[in-house]
Design an enzyme around this catalytic site. Structure first.
Site, PDB file in Angstrom:
ATOM      1  N   GLU A 136       0.831  -1.208   0.000  1.00  0.00           N
ATOM      2  CA  GLU A 136       0.000   0.000   0.000  1.00  0.00           C
ATOM      3  C   GLU A 136       0.868   1.261   0.000  1.00  0.00           C
ATOM      4  O   GLU A 136       0.592   2.208  -0.727  1.00  0.00           O
ATOM      5  CB  GLU A 136      -0.944   0.023   1.203  1.00  0.00           C
ATOM      6  CG  GLU A 136      -2.101  -0.973   1.128  1.00  0.00           C
ATOM      7  CD  GLU A 136      -3.166  -0.614   0.099  1.00  0.00           C
ATOM      8  OE1 GLU A 136      -3.084   0.467  -0.520  1.00  0.00           O
ATOM      9  OE2 GLU A 136      -4.092  -1.425  -0.090  1.00  0.00           O
ATOM     10  N   ASP A 159      -6.261   8.370  -0.353  1.00  0.00           N
ATOM     11  CA  ASP A 159      -5.828   7.337   0.587  1.00  0.00           C
ATOM     12  C   ASP A 159      -4.642   7.866   1.381  1.00  0.00           C
ATOM     13  O   ASP A 159      -3.748   8.494   0.810  1.00  0.00           O
ATOM     14  CB  ASP A 159      -5.415   6.064  -0.160  1.00  0.00           C
ATOM     15  CG  ASP A 159      -6.569   5.431  -0.925  1.00  0.00           C
ATOM     16  OD1 ASP A 159      -7.724   5.655  -0.531  1.00  0.00           O
ATOM     17  OD2 ASP A 159      -6.303   4.726  -1.908  1.00  0.00           O
TER      18      ASP A 159
END
Length: 129
Positions: free
Chosen positions: A35, A52
């Site tokens: 991520e 994000d």
């Protein structure tokens, strides 16, 4: 802050992620690797206008408030900036809420694509935990 692999594993273990909702520590370390590359300051804009944030790339449409995402739910009741701290407590606490939401770790696309079904124990191998 960019964490080392074992450093992150130790921090996540201390914060109670090991086997949280049945997911071993290796799953969480693997998710963080793909991520954010272990970087707490990582941010990525999405095509829907949300962003994000942090080491686990937590999304502003659902989980945090960044003041610029239309219709944000802020289900973790935090400013998104809290997810960029070198102290990962806020990210971990929010991640616990996300993983409890029904889809488990499938909520993280990188986990689904790169970690799920692999030998995630490799991510904690050799670490003093």
């Amino acid at each position: 802050k960019v964490y080392g692999r074992c450093e992150l594993a130790a921090a996540m273990k201390r914060l109670g992620l090991d086997n949280y909702r049945g997911y071993s520590l290796g799953n969480w370390v693997c998710a963080a690797k793909f991520e954010s590359n272990f970087n707490t300051h990582a941010t990525n804009r999405n095509t829907d206008g949300s962003t994000d944030y942090g080491i686990l790339q937590i999304n502003s449409r659902w989980w945090c408030n960044d003041g610029r995402t239309p219709g944000s739910r802020n289900l973790c009741h935090i400013p998104c900036s809290a997810l960029l701290s070198s102290d990962i407590t806020a990210s971990v606490n929010c991640a616990k809420k996300i993983v409890s939401d029904g889809n488990g770790m499938n909520a993280w696309v990188a986990w689904r694509n790169r970690c799920k079904g692999t030998d995630v124990n490799a991510w904690t191998r050799g670490c003093r935990l």
